[in-house]
Design an enzyme around this catalytic site. Structure first.
Site, PDB file in Angstrom:
ATOM      1  CG  ASP A  50      -8.147 -15.554   6.457  1.00 33.94           C
ATOM      2  OD1 ASP A  50      -7.170 -16.347   6.572  1.00 33.94           O
ATOM      3  OD2 ASP A  50      -9.076 -15.550   7.213  1.00 33.94           O
ATOM      4  CG  ASP A 106      -3.421 -12.768   8.794  1.00 27.94           C
ATOM      5  OD1 ASP A 106      -3.865 -13.909   8.866  1.00 27.94           O
ATOM      6  OD2 ASP A 106      -4.452 -11.940   9.632  1.00 27.94           O
ATOM      7  CE  LYS A 125      -4.138   1.931   0.504  1.00 23.05           C
ATOM      8  NZ  LYS A 125      -5.307   1.676  -0.499  1.00 23.05           N
TER       9      LYS A 125
END
Ligand code: IPM
Ligand code: MN
Length: 323
Positions: free
Chosen positions: A232, A228, A171
């Site tokens: 998912d 992380d 980012k």
């Protein structure tokens, strides 16, 4: 000689799925010399032990660690996560979190390389004026040149063994310090790998592409927290989190293998947890141990079982039948 493997079934569905993973490994003809470790939320509630220095020393002498899932209701947040799982990742320096996914249409596999020892996970920060109306909480992100570079180098090396395509996810438009370090390091290392085509996506955009156009990815490298969250999502778009395996790698030491999913206390003890992620993690462990042929047989059998439904034992039976 049998491989020496530490087993941490952990909490909830962890021990159930690891038991099936062990059955499948045995059925594939690989002999493991296992040592069981009673660790996790349940153990903590029993006697307060989370993880000891003695155990960590023992683990350094193993060939691998096979972990189910940790975390139990009644244990305050962070105790087990930080005290067991993250401590293991940090102290054993498991700096690569390797998470492969089969694309939703089954056309190809893509891999997320998540930096596994730094970022917001490092634990930098604290409270000021706690429990007052002026309370302040800070949580920093630690990014070392060393930590960032070794994850990026691992990803470039991996890319050269695959489709020569690597995407950095960050980012950089907002996290201008950490993002700058990641981007500069990425570009510098890229110059050493002219054969690897590189790309960059902001993490929010990467979330859209994971859902709408995962075909664009082969290897992705990203920081700890982005990795992380993204993995998912990767699990969710590629057949469900019940299918997603992880390798926590220290390329120079002992490594740990675990499913991406957690301990799922809501379905524990019912024998209905999907063991495929644990079985696929077992296959990754076998590949790491040099048991390439058995690892590949298990992976193919487990992926062919992905569309089936059944109890925990039935799913494992089905994998074994296909070996
Ligand atoms: C994972 C898990 C862990 C993480 C938790 C349990 C600390 O979500 O392995 O992805 O955040 O790394
Ligand atoms: Mn996670």
């Amino acid at each position: 000689m049998a491989h020496k493997v530490g087993i941490v079934g952990g909490d909830g569905i962890g021990p159930e799925v690891i038991a099936q993973g062990m059955r499948v490994i045995a059925a594939a003809g690989v002999e493991l010399d296992t040592i069981d470790y009673d660790l996790g939320g349940a153990r903590y509630l029993k006697d307060g032990v989370v993880l000891t220095d003695e155990i960590l020393d023992e683990w350094r002498g193993l060939d691998a660690i096979y972990l189910g899932a940790v975390g139990a209701p009644g244990v305050p947040p962070g105790v087990i996560e930080r005290g067991l799982l993250l401590r293991m990742r940090f102290v054993l320096d498991l700096y690569i979190n390797y998470r492969p996914f089969v694309a939703p249409d089954g056309s190809h596999e893509f891999v997320v390389i998540r930096e596994n020892t730094e970022g917001t996970y490092a634990g930098e920060g604290g409270f000021l004026r706690k429990d007052t109306p002026q309370e302040i909480a800070t949580q920093g992100s630690v990014n070392t040149r060393h930590g960032v570079e070794r994850a990026i180098r691992y990803a470039f090396e991996l890319a050269t063994t695959r489709r020569n395509h690597l995407t950095l996810v960050h980012k950089t438009n907002v996290l201008t310090f950490a993002g700058d370090l990641w981007e500069r390091t990425f570009n510098e290392v890229a110059a050493e790998y002219p054969q690897v085509e590189t790309a960059y996506n902001h993490v929010d955009a990467a979330c859209i592409y994971f859902v709408q156009d995962p075909q664009r990815y082969d290897v992705i490298v990203t920081d700890n927290l982005f990795g992380d969250i993204l993995t998912d999502l990767g699990g969710a778009v590629s057949g469900g989190i019940g299918l997603a395996p992880t390798a926590n790698l220290n390329p120079h030491g002992v490594s740990m293998f675990e499913p991406v999913h957690g301990s799922a206390p809501d379905i524990a003890g019912q024998g209905i947890a999907n063991p495929l992620a644990a079985i696929l993690s077992g296959a990754m462990m076998l590949r790491h141990l040099g048991e390439t042929e058995a690892a590949e047989r298990i992976r193919v059998a487990a992926e062919a079982t992905a569309s089936e439904t059944g109890t925990t034992v039935e799913m494992a039976d089905s994998v074994i039948a296909k070996l």
